[in-house]
Design a protein around this motif. Structure first.
Motif, mmCIF file in Angstrom:
data_model
loop_
_atom_site.group_PDB
_atom_site.id
_atom_site.type_symbol
_atom_site.label_atom_id
_atom_site.label_comp_id
_atom_site.label_asym_id
_atom_site.label_seq_id
_atom_site.Cartn_x
_atom_site.Cartn_y
_atom_site.Cartn_z
ATOM 1 N N ASN A 16 0.995 -1.329 0.005
ATOM 2 C CA ASN A 16 -0.180 0.068 -0.011
ATOM 3 C C ASN A 16 0.897 1.420 0.005
ATOM 4 O O ASN A 16 0.881 2.154 -0.854
ATOM 5 N N THR A 17 1.815 1.188 0.832
ATOM 6 C CA THR A 17 2.829 2.471 0.841
ATOM 7 C C THR A 17 3.534 2.648 -0.497
ATOM 8 O O THR A 17 3.800 3.675 -0.791
ATOM 9 N N THR A 18 3.818 1.330 -1.020
ATOM 10 C CA THR A 18 4.421 1.519 -2.594
ATOM 11 C C THR A 18 3.381 2.094 -3.406
ATOM 12 O O THR A 18 3.952 2.945 -4.270
ATOM 13 N N GLY A 20 1.053 4.263 -2.775
ATOM 14 C CA GLY A 20 1.131 6.012 -2.466
ATOM 15 C C GLY A 20 2.440 6.596 -3.318
ATOM 16 O O GLY A 20 2.298 7.455 -3.870
ATOM 17 N N VAL A 21 3.475 6.084 -2.931
ATOM 18 C CA VAL A 21 4.789 6.508 -3.593
ATOM 19 C C VAL A 21 4.778 6.743 -4.975
ATOM 20 O O VAL A 21 5.152 7.522 -5.632
ATOM 21 N N TYR A 84 -1.735 8.999 7.299
ATOM 22 C CA TYR A 84 -1.521 8.372 5.975
ATOM 23 C C TYR A 84 -2.653 8.026 5.130
ATOM 24 O O TYR A 84 -2.818 8.559 3.807
ATOM 25 N N LEU A 126 1.525 11.501 3.129
ATOM 26 C CA LEU A 126 2.238 10.061 2.687
ATOM 27 C C LEU A 126 3.503 10.136 2.751
ATOM 28 O O LEU A 126 4.107 9.186 3.392
ATOM 29 N N ASN A 129 4.846 9.479 6.546
ATOM 30 C CA ASN A 129 4.616 8.144 7.304
ATOM 31 C C ASN A 129 4.701 6.951 6.613
ATOM 32 O O ASN A 129 4.951 5.990 7.103
ATOM 33 N N SER A 130 5.164 7.024 5.217
ATOM 34 C CA SER A 130 5.213 5.707 4.500
ATOM 35 C C SER A 130 6.444 5.020 5.108
ATOM 36 O O SER A 130 6.422 3.754 5.195
ATOM 37 N N ASN A 150 10.614 0.028 -2.003
ATOM 38 C CA ASN A 150 9.750 1.227 -2.072
ATOM 39 C C ASN A 150 10.209 2.181 -2.981
ATOM 40 O O ASN A 150 9.634 3.149 -3.334
ATOM 41 N N SER A 191 -6.093 1.265 1.851
ATOM 42 C CA SER A 191 -5.419 1.824 3.190
ATOM 43 C C SER A 191 -6.458 2.021 3.926
ATOM 44 O O SER A 191 -6.061 1.569 5.143
ATOM 45 N N SER A 417 10.770 10.129 10.402
ATOM 46 C CA SER A 417 10.360 10.023 8.797
ATOM 47 C C SER A 417 9.886 11.413 8.485
ATOM 48 O O SER A 417 10.535 11.733 7.356
#
Length: 565
Positions: A16-18, A20-21, A84, A126, A129-130, A150, A191, A417
């Motif tokens: 999920n964070t990937t 977002g990035v 996030y 984003l 916090n990722s 990531n 998310s 972060s």
């Protein structure tokens, strides 16, 4: 059973964070490569568009750099996943607004800037916090690999954005922004339904309102001032003598000084200065800052050179240049993508110091190699150099990030972060400013005479005085946006001057390759000066990286153990 669920969750968090990035990085590169189509779509004159172009490029960075630390600290208090998720939603709303921009001209450009600012707020949530969410979800001996994946998404998104921008901008400029919407909607739903808080929020801590205010106003003042410092002021090609720019810098730095004082006095600071007492944290962030200043403006400068000079000289029409500029920048991204996961995996096993240090040395050597190229260079040679630089950047990025995040106590990961991302974004914004400043100053001294000589050699010496008055920013961005400033000047000449131009001279100046060839030597000379400075900064970043010491894992050290690599 519980361990199996945890194992499953860490991949959910990473994927999920990937996403977002990926979404954020696609948006950044797709905007850069599509600016010619966007500006033609909203009917903005290139001679009047420099301030709009700067704000579309830099407004996003100004907002994210301003709020990253604040949002990182808030995530420690209210939950990293909660903020996030909110960032995903805000970013998606900004993308939708950009795709439906209703007006044209200056008003349409202003709307684009405002909607990019909204995206910037979402992006700050984003980015702050990722890395913390990934660090929470993965054990210390897998974080380098996870952060490497990531980082691949970030650069992979940049690659996808360059290609997509070139394709979609030819069809319709609104598709450039609309393409992020499905990804944003999917990521937002995922998310909110799948991510969960692993670390316990520190709800007993209060919000540092004074620190938030002084940092936000200080950074905004500085970043706005440096942006307007790139605009002409009076008879100068740059605005560094503008009293408002000077005042903005003075007020901004004074507020940053006040912010540092406040953070040393309040009970619950949002910018935890004590983290800089951790050698790995301080050295990693300093290396990241130097790397960002050196490297952050490279892509936009190479894209401007390709779209405005190299591609037209080699016969590409201005309508085709966005697509082909994206294609020709692929080796830079491939180098990063191919090295990112390898360097992350190696850093988990052997530590970050050697990899990150060697990576910066490679990038510095790459900048020196770029200074050897002529303006009509052979593409295979150019591709090999930027691929080499991509490898070095990939060798640095994920090990350095893992080193920084591993070094801090778990309860401070949100703040750490945010601090890491803020330092990186400030460096990137400063890099764009430095690149543009160096290029504009260098062009101011060489471009007028170069254009005067070009019209004289074409057989129209009577135009020398007119072309010498072309604003440097107008010439630079007219070429980038696919316009020919000389044709604009010819159409505005007095009738008696226009009628005195020999037909053969007019035919020469109206050739597709004439203007790019005229400005190419001056522009390349200015780029070389910027590349030399970037090379020095990369070597300094390598020194800072080498000083990070042995790898320390904060939670292992807390529990009485230590990991040295």
């Amino acid at each position: 059973m519980i361990w199996l669920l945890i194992m499953q969750y860490k991949w959910i968090a990473l994927s999920n964070t990937t996403i977002g990035v990926l979404m954020a990085s696609i948006n950044g590169s797709i905007t850069i490569i599509s600016l010619p189509a966007i500006f033609r779509g909203i009917n903005v004159n290139p001679f009047d568009s420099f301030q709009f172009l700067l704000w579309i490029l830099m407004g996003y960075n100004v907002v994210t750099a301003t709020f990253l630390v604040s949002f990182g600290k808030l995530s420690d208090i209210y939950g990293r996943v909660r903020l996030y998720n909110l960032g995903f939603l805000i970013f998606t709303v900004g993308s939708i607004l950009l795709s439906i921009t209703p007006n044209q001209g200056s008003l349409g450009a202003l709307e684009l800037i405002i909607f990019r600012v909204i995206q910037g707020v979402g992006g700050a949530f984003l980015f702050s916090n990722s890395a913390a969410i990934i660090t929470d979800a993965f054990p210390y001996n897998e974080r380098g690999k996870a952060l490497g994946i990531n980082q691949i998404a970030f650069l992979g998104g940049s690659l996808i954005g360059l290609i997509l921008g070139g394709i979609l901008s030819v069809i319709n400029w609104r598709l450039v922004f609309l393409v992020s919407v499905p990804v944003g909607i999917l990521g937002t739903i995922w998310s909110y339904t799948k991510l969960k808080e692993i670390s316990k929020p520190s709800r007993n801590e209060s919000i540092d309102w004074v620190g938030n205010l002084t940092l936000a106003v200080g950074l905004i003042s500085i970043l706005v001032a440096v942006t307007y410092g790139l605009l002409p002021y009076g008879s100068s090609q740059l605005g560094w003598g503008n009293p408002y720019v000077i005042a903005g810098l003075v007020v901004g730095f004074a507020l940053i000084g006040a912010f540092i004082y406040v953070e040393r006095k309040v009970q619950y600071p949002m910018f935890r200065l004590e983290l800089f007492k951790i050698r790995m944290f301080a050295a990693g962030n300093f290396a990241s800052l130097l790397r960002s200043i050196a490297y952050g403006g490279l892509t936009i400068m190479l894209v401007i050179f390709l779209q405005g000079i190299w591609l037209p000289i080699h016969g590409y029409s201005y309508e085709e240049t966005p697509f082909w500029a994206g294609i020709y920048m692929i080796p830079l991204m491939v180098g990063f993508v191919s090295m990112g996961p390898i360097s992350g995996w190696l850093s988990d096993r052997y530590g970050a110091k050697l990899l990150a240090t060697l990576g910066m040395v490679i990038v510095g050597v790459g900048f020196l190699m770029l200074t050897t190229l002529p303006y009509n260079f052979s593409y295979p040679e150019f591709a090999a150099i930027i691929f080499f630089m991509g490898l070095g950047n990939g060798m640095f990025a994920s090990p350095n990030t893992a080193s920084i995040m591993n070094s801090v106590p778990p309860k401070y990961r949100g703040a750490a972060s945010g601090m890491r991302a803020t330092i990186q974004n400030i460096g990137q914004t400063a890099s764009i400013t430095i690149f543009f400043t160096i290029v504009i100053i260098a062009l101011s001294s060489s471009l007028p005479s170069a254009l005067a000589n070009a019209v004289s050699q074409a057989g129209a010496p009577q135009l020398s005085g007119y072309v010498q008055n072309i604003p440097v920013t107008g010439a630079l961005f007219s070429a980038f946006l696919g316009y020919d400033p000389v044709k604009t000047i010819l159409s505005s000449l007095p009738a008696q001057i226009y009628s005195s131009i020999p037909p053969q001279a007019m035919a020469i100046m109206e050739q597709h390759t004439w203007f790019p060839t005229a400005i190419a030597p001056s522009f390349l000379l200015s780029l070389r000066e910027a590349f030399y400075i970037s090379a020095i900064l990369c070597f300094l970043a390598a020194i800072a990286s080498a000083l990070r010491g042995k790898t320390t894992i904060a939670e292992i050290e807390r529990d009485g153990g230590r990991v040295d690599k």
